[in-house]
Design an enzyme around this catalytic site. Structure first.
Site, PDB file in Angstrom:
ATOM      1  N   ARG A  92       0.862  -0.616   0.103  1.00 28.67           N
ATOM      2  CA  ARG A  92       0.046  -0.106  -0.099  1.00 28.67           C
ATOM      3  C   ARG A  92       0.939   1.405  -0.291  1.00 28.67           C
ATOM      4  NH1 ARG A  92      -5.664  -1.733   2.655  1.00 28.67           N
ATOM      5  NH2 ARG A  92      -3.870  -2.243   3.931  1.00 28.67           N
ATOM      6  N   TYR A  93       2.088   1.280   1.113  1.00 32.19           N
ATOM      7  CA  TYR A  93       2.842   2.715   0.949  1.00 32.19           C
ATOM      8  C   TYR A  93       4.154   1.755   0.146  1.00 32.19           C
ATOM      9  CZ  TYR A  93      -0.509   3.168   4.735  1.00 32.19           C
ATOM     10  OH  TYR A  93      -1.521   3.705   5.478  1.00 32.19           O
ATOM     11  N   ARG A  96       7.447  -0.196   2.303  1.00 29.06           N
ATOM     12  CA  ARG A  96       6.666  -1.033   3.387  1.00 29.06           C
ATOM     13  C   ARG A  96       5.577  -1.984   2.694  1.00 29.06           C
ATOM     14  NH1 ARG A  96       5.037   3.757   5.342  1.00 29.06           N
ATOM     15  NH2 ARG A  96       3.470   3.670   5.747  1.00 29.06           N
ATOM     16  N   CYS A 105      -5.085 -18.064  13.760  1.00 32.80           N
ATOM     17  CA  CYS A 105      -5.242 -17.231  14.809  1.00 32.80           C
ATOM     18  C   CYS A 105      -5.106 -18.373  16.264  1.00 32.80           C
ATOM     19  CB  CYS A 105      -5.932 -16.344  14.863  1.00 32.80           C
ATOM     20  SG  CYS A 105      -5.948 -14.737  13.799  1.00 32.80           S
ATOM     21  N   CYS A 109     -10.605 -12.674  17.186  1.00 33.99           N
ATOM     22  CA  CYS A 109     -11.942 -11.570  17.536  1.00 33.99           C
ATOM     23  C   CYS A 109     -12.993 -11.422  17.293  1.00 33.99           C
ATOM     24  CB  CYS A 109     -10.556 -10.315  17.374  1.00 33.99           C
ATOM     25  SG  CYS A 109      -9.205 -10.836  18.112  1.00 33.99           S
ATOM     26  N   CYS A 112     -12.882  -8.537  14.349  1.00 34.06           N
ATOM     27  CA  CYS A 112     -11.887  -8.605  13.848  1.00 34.06           C
ATOM     28  C   CYS A 112     -11.588  -7.918  11.952  1.00 34.06           C
ATOM     29  CB  CYS A 112     -11.422  -9.924  12.540  1.00 34.06           C
ATOM     30  SG  CYS A 112      -9.878  -9.948  11.624  1.00 34.06           S
ATOM     31  N   ARG A 114      -9.767  -8.482   9.208  1.00 32.81           N
ATOM     32  CA  ARG A 114      -9.840  -9.643   8.226  1.00 32.81           C
ATOM     33  C   ARG A 114     -10.523 -11.043   8.366  1.00 32.81           C
ATOM     34  NH1 ARG A 114      -4.103  -8.095   8.390  1.00 32.81           N
ATOM     35  NH2 ARG A 114      -4.211  -6.422   7.124  1.00 32.81           N
ATOM     36  N   ASP A 275     -13.043  -0.546  12.398  1.00 30.28           N
ATOM     37  CA  ASP A 275     -12.451  -0.873  10.656  1.00 30.28           C
ATOM     38  C   ASP A 275     -14.480  -1.164  10.394  1.00 30.28           C
ATOM     39  OD1 ASP A 275     -10.877   0.092   9.680  1.00 30.28           O
ATOM     40  OD2 ASP A 275     -10.008  -2.190  11.086  1.00 30.28           O
ATOM     41  N   ASP A 312      -8.054   3.585   9.570  1.00 30.21           N
ATOM     42  CA  ASP A 312      -7.808   3.034   8.312  1.00 30.21           C
ATOM     43  C   ASP A 312      -9.331   3.646   7.339  1.00 30.21           C
ATOM     44  OD1 ASP A 312      -5.701   1.421   6.530  1.00 30.21           O
ATOM     45  OD2 ASP A 312      -5.809   0.339   8.631  1.00 30.21           O
ATOM     46  N   LYS A 319      -4.397   3.938   6.418  1.00 30.47           N
ATOM     47  CA  LYS A 319      -4.106   5.257   7.417  1.00 30.47           C
ATOM     48  C   LYS A 319      -3.974   6.940   7.593  1.00 30.47           C
ATOM     49  CE  LYS A 319      -2.765   1.229  10.283  1.00 30.47           C
ATOM     50  NZ  LYS A 319      -2.590   0.258   8.805  1.00 30.47           N
TER      51      LYS A 319
END
Ligand code: SF4
Length: 360
Positions: A92-93, A96, A105, A109, A112, A114, A275, A312, A319
């Protein structure tokens, strides 16, 4: 409070453990058919089943409210797929990339971002050939300074597998930073062994670990000891938290969490606004509420404890910090312009512009 023998993965496990009443089983089965469920023993132990508003249960025990999709919610809220040039990579950037090794996981959560990608019915882990492709992508781009291992939770992998990946990344000259995002130190602290800490380190490169924690009770003695093992091995730690209604959306709880993190030598990095993941509206606060919380903590907690409150931008636009802002430019452009800056008591103070800012 209770002890649990293993990770609770089915609604019937939750009922047997006394975390949900049997009459809710039908509703929870419908949620579990859509979104993965897992509560590790360490987190199950923290839940007080006599408290219907328990902040740990609220994060991990499924709820029928997850089946209601609110307007604007979307399956890929932060646009990972739109920025994925090869499997496993999100770019995205410029400087990085994310490297998503696994989509499992230690706990799932409920909020989440994702949630449609993770879990046993989610996307598969990266194959050997896909990992080679992802490494080749990074190798071919000298602008990539940092690689962020995320997923899923990369620390579910064995130390041997992690060491392999970290060494492959460290062998790329232009990659200087390896960052690992994880819930493991709070969810399964026993996985954070000295061997795992050694596997994350690479000579000549810096490894950072970013802990996801949302409530001060998650920082149990075992979780604190797990973090200390990483930090004592020379791995600096940061944290990210999600602002969640009914979990940490009051200044006392959030302040306690941020202070506890700093006491563990973990610098609070991001406070994420929730999100737009499907079925998560009941956790999202208003942005105005988030800003009011940040304002309440400003000046009352040490600067070490202050995270950046971020959103985000839906669609994969990255972000951005969302305030609050303490600075206003007032007056005209003909030499009368000045700034007003607000202090932590809400009092405003004038601040002069630089000469070039105030000239007509
Ligand atoms: S640990 Fe992270 S990726 Fe896994 S369910 Fe929780 S928020 Fe999602």
């Amino acid at each position: 409070m209770r002890s649990a023998a293993g990770t609770l993965r089915r609604p019937s496990d939750l009922a047997r453990a006394g975390l949900v009443p049997p009459e809710r089983l039908g509703e929870l089965e419908r949620v579990a058919a859509q979104y993965a469920v897992a509560i590790s023993p360490a987190l199950a132990e923290l839940i007080d089943p006599s408290d219907p508003r328990d902040p740990i249960a609220r994060q991990f025990v499924p709820d029928a409210a997850e089946l209601a999709v609110a307007p604007g919610e979307r399956s890929d809220p932060i646009g990972d797929d739109a920025n994925s040039p090869v499997p496993g990579i999100v770019h995205r950037y410029a400087d990085r990339v994310l490297l998503k090794l696994v989509h499992v996981c230690p706990v799932y959560c409920r909020f989440c971002f994702r949630r449609e990608q993770v879990g046993p019915h989610g996307r598969p882990s990266l194959s050997r050939a896909e990992l080679d492709g992802a490494l080749a992508y990074i190798r071919a781009r000298p602008e990539v300074w940092e690689v962020i291992l995320t997923g899923g939770d990369p620390l579910v992998l064995s130390p041997r597998r992690l060491r392999e990946v970290v060494r492959a990344l460290a062998a790329i000259d232009h990659v200087k930073i390896i960052r690992v995002h994880t819930r493991v130190p709070v969810a399964t602290p026993e996985r954070v062994t000295p061997e795992l800490a050694r596997a994350l380190k690479a000579t000549g490169k810096a490894t950072y670990v970013v802990l996801h924690a949302n409530h001060p009770r998650e920082l149990t003695p075992a979780a604190r000891a797990a973090c200390a093992r990483l930090i004592d091995a020379g791995i600096p730690m940061l944290s990210q938290s999600v602002l969640l209604r009914g979990v940490n959306d009051d200044a006392a709880t959030l302040g306690e969490l941020l202070r506890a993190l700093v006491e563990c030598r973990i610098k609070p990095y991001y406070l994420h606004h929730g999100d737009l993941a499907p079925g998560t509206a009941h956790w999202r606060t208003g942005i105005d509420e988030g800003q009011a919380l940040m304002r309440a903590l400003h000046g009352r907690l040490s600067g070490l404890c202050q995270p950046t409150y971020v959103l985000d931008i839906p669609g994969g636009h990255g972000k951005s910090p969302i305030g609050p802002s303490y600075l206003a430019r007032v007056g005209g452009t003909n030499g009368t312009a000045r700034y007003e800056i607000e202090d932590f008591n809400g009092r405003r103070h004038a601040y002069p512009p630089a000469p070039r800012e105030s000239s007509p």
